[in-house]
Write a protein that holds these residues in place. Sequence first.
Motif, PDB file in Angstrom:
ATOM      1  N   UNK A   1       0.387  17.800   8.504  1.00  0.00           N
ATOM      2  CA  UNK A   1       0.993  18.317   9.650  1.00  0.00           C
ATOM      3  C   UNK A   1       0.461  19.644  10.084  1.00  0.00           C
TER       4      UNK A   1
ATOM      5  N   UNK B   1       1.552  15.321   3.154  1.00  0.00           N
ATOM      6  CA  UNK B   1       2.336  15.137   4.461  1.00  0.00           C
ATOM      7  C   UNK B   1       2.013  16.580   5.114  1.00  0.00           C
TER       8      UNK B   1
ATOM      9  N   UNK C   1       0.948  -1.206  -0.018  1.00  0.00           N
ATOM     10  CA  UNK C   1      -0.078   0.140   0.027  1.00  0.00           C
ATOM     11  C   UNK C   1       0.967   1.397  -0.125  1.00  0.00           C
ATOM     12  N   UNK C   2       2.100   1.027   0.006  1.00  0.00           N
ATOM     13  CA  UNK C   2       3.014   2.406   0.205  1.00  0.00           C
ATOM     14  C   UNK C   2       3.027   3.094  -1.050  1.00  0.00           C
TER      15      UNK C   2
ATOM     16  N   UNK D   1      -1.499  14.186  14.828  1.00  0.00           N
ATOM     17  CA  UNK D   1      -0.523  13.407  15.493  1.00  0.00           C
ATOM     18  C   UNK D   1      -1.302  12.506  16.570  1.00  0.00           C
ATOM     19  N   UNK D   2      -0.868  11.075  16.136  1.00  0.00           N
ATOM     20  CA  UNK D   2      -1.451  10.502  17.141  1.00  0.00           C
ATOM     21  C   UNK D   2      -0.469   9.894  18.187  1.00  0.00           C
ATOM     22  N   UNK D   3      -0.848   9.353  19.212  1.00  0.00           N
ATOM     23  CA  UNK D   3      -0.217   8.863  20.385  1.00  0.00           C
ATOM     24  C   UNK D   3       0.317   9.977  21.088  1.00  0.00           C
ATOM     25  N   UNK D   4       1.349   9.503  22.147  1.00  0.00           N
ATOM     26  CA  UNK D   4       2.082  10.514  23.101  1.00  0.00           C
ATOM     27  C   UNK D   4       1.138  11.562  23.689  1.00  0.00           C
ATOM     28  N   UNK D   5       0.484  11.013  24.689  1.00  0.00           N
ATOM     29  CA  UNK D   5      -0.527  11.968  25.177  1.00  0.00           C
ATOM     30  C   UNK D   5       0.157  12.788  26.515  1.00  0.00           C
TER      31      UNK D   5
ATOM     32  N   UNK E   1      24.116   5.221  10.400  1.00  0.00           N
ATOM     33  CA  UNK E   1      23.147   4.123  11.095  1.00  0.00           C
ATOM     34  C   UNK E   1      23.891   2.852  10.932  1.00  0.00           C
TER      35      UNK E   1
ATOM     36  N   UNK F   1       5.492   3.892  -2.431  1.00  0.00           N
ATOM     37  CA  UNK F   1       6.792   3.572  -3.143  1.00  0.00           C
ATOM     38  C   UNK F   1       6.586   2.572  -4.030  1.00  0.00           C
TER      39      UNK F   1
ATOM     40  N   UNK G   1      23.790   9.296   5.935  1.00  0.00           N
ATOM     41  CA  UNK G   1      22.847   8.865   7.153  1.00  0.00           C
ATOM     42  C   UNK G   1      22.871   7.167   7.239  1.00  0.00           C
TER      43      UNK G   1
END
Lengths: 508, 333
Positions: free
Chosen positions: B324, B320, B2-3, B329-333, B203, B5, B199
């Motif tokens: 933004x 994107x 589904x990407x 933004x999901x998560x990190x409440x 890495x 790319x 990069x």
Amino acid sequence: MSSQSPLLEARNIGKSFLGIAALDGVDFTLQRGEIHALLGENGAGKSTLIKILTGVYRRDRGSIQLEGSEILPETVADAQALGIGTVYQEVNLLENLTVAENLYLGRQPRRFGLLDRKAMTAGAKTLLSRYGLDIDVNALLSSYSVAVRQIVAIARAVDLSGKVLILDEPTASLDGHEVEMLFTVLRQLKAEGLGIVIITHFLAQVYAVADRATVLRNGRLVGSRVLEGLPRMDLISMMLGRELLEIENDHAADHAVTTPAGDAPIRFEQYGRRGSVAPFDLSIRPGEVVGIAGLLGSGRSETAFLMFGIDRADSGQALIDGKPVQLSSPQAAIANGFGFCPEERKTDGIIGEFSVAENIALALQARDGWARPMSAKKQRALAQEFIRSLDIRPPDPDRPIKFLSGGNQQKAILARWLVTEPRLLILDEPTRGIDIGAHAEILKMIEKLCREGMALVVISSELEELTAVAHRVIVLSDRAHVAELKGADVTADNIMRAIATPATTEAA
Amino acid sequence: MKNARNLPFLATLIVFLVAYGLCTLQFPNMFSTRVIANLLSDNAFLGIVAVGMTFVILSGGIDLSVGSVIAFTSVFVAVLVGSFGLHPLTAFVLALVLSTLFGAGMGLMIRYLSIPPFVVTLAGMFLARGAAYLVSTQSVPITHPFFETIQGLYLRLPGGGRLTAMAMLMLVVFAVGALVASRTRFGANVYALGGNEQSAALMGVPVGRTIIGIYALSGFLSGLSGIAYTIYTSSGYSLATVGIELDAIAAVVIGGTLLTGGTGLVAGTLVGILIQGLIQTYIVFDGTLSSWWTKIVIGILLFAFIALQRAIIWYSNRRLADGASRGELRGAA
């Protein structure tokens, strides 16, 4: 905590490049479960220290102890294996790979010699859930916001290293909500006993998240302080290297008189750009020097970029002689009589291989267009004139400019703009990296140009420089113009006070 | 899948299927295993070399030497077998060792002398072509029972098509290539290099080893392709396969691999090869068109696919940016 040995202890670190000391006898101590801010202006040595800790550079002298044993990381991989992980400002991950691939690059789980994608997906999910992130780990990294990428980078670094986490300007491109999300993660890691070093220019964020701050200036340690109860003013004076005991400025008094009255011919009204500088008003009169002060990253250079058309404003308008003008490109700004000497002289200002004469003729040529080339003879005559009047040494118009000293290069760039007879000249850090003698000459020249009726904007982190030449000083903090000081109020003390006053717009 | 790319790959696949459908509407005879088998056999050597090119381009590089290496291999094998009486298998092994070392040497120069791949492989292109002339400037025919045996090997498909040994070899190379790209650390490192070399190094990707490996692989597959070409034509000729490197690059790009590296699929290259073969087949069936139409259509397709890739990048960036700005933004409440 004091009974324990520190997590990371650097003693008497020294590092020189080509005989010039970038770090000189710096100590740095990081405890477990501590968030430690590393502060300092440009050239203070922060990044050199970080690069020594993470194995990018080798120290010339000094010792680094991690958990009590001496270390000498020679490569980034070395430092990672020892337990020191780094997350850089431009997130060092690969946008063309998925989140899971990024987390496991170079250490993928394998089955029968082939990558085990199922295990990678599961592992990545568990890893990120620790940070409260529930995302599709098989989607490309580029499909997520910078904040998410930042957390993925942190997750990778912590999973790989797990003792010390170094963050180099992690919040530079995040908005308020995203910063809070990042800080939640950092506090959690701190509670788990990690030592975290954070480099940032935003003082409000330093106070919001860090426990302790170490300040460097000109490659030396200024001091290390617990942040709780430390006045902002003290921290700023450590960074700018000044005592608060004010030496009174003798220029201020006569500046008050010389400020001409009347409507300014160059005006910026509510001029700003989202994510760069908040809208500001600024008017400049001929024969006036307007100083711009603020810490690194406060929006000083960004203000200049807007005024000179390098960045396009998305709000407000610029007026010249009462008429609105479009400063959509540097060419447009030059056509309106503006000139700009950038901060990064070596990369943005000069063309090293070109001769002094060619460099001086550059702006004039740009204004006239390529269709009307200037003869070499005319270039030389022009250059000769300015070499004499600005005392550029050696007085040889044909010498490639890269062989001149910093001060003389700066004079040649000044000459370049003076040739075009600008109405407004913007100087970004005009005296950085030049010796004391040339320093005084540049300041004298600014005063002379001002007397001759030119309008100047001078950006500087040297407060003495601003108080010496500026009639007015605009103070920036957190990318907004927060104060304007005039006449007798232009003192280093007042500038620092203005910087220290927290901006009212801050949500954090 | 589904990407974003994989979108270029899907687009290529759809183009191929639609084009093939249209062709069979006009010429119903084109819908047969015979045509498909011939298409695979005729392009086998190009397909093999295009797999190597896919790895090179995925890593952000380019290999211009492959056409010359194919020509060198074919002449080299022909002379070894014809003039020196070596058994073809021995000649094959020698040719493969030489071409692999040649590729590895170019990788070494790219890495340790920091010379752009374009320049190094351009030099390699002249060098290998010159070496081929040195071996023989004549077309060297091969008559050896082993060759006849291989040429006689085929798999009979339902409908009368004959899948030759060379076509099978190409399909095996594609299958192994796809596996290496998607399921090995080497493959992951190739994609990482194509994303951003600096990069990737930070890495922990072994940059030097990977680059040398990539060009060695391309050299090896050029050698293998040269062998396939020699068997296909029963001769070795130093003037053969001029410009084949550009056909391979075209197949890779049409197959959805980004020329800047980091994104693409080995399977896409197979579809790229099939599209090129399909155009040639159509021209044969039509009978009136000049064979230059192949080049024109491929040129148009290249433009179209590069534009498509740009559009996809532009679109996903915009999505994107929208996300933004809405603060999604999901998560990190």
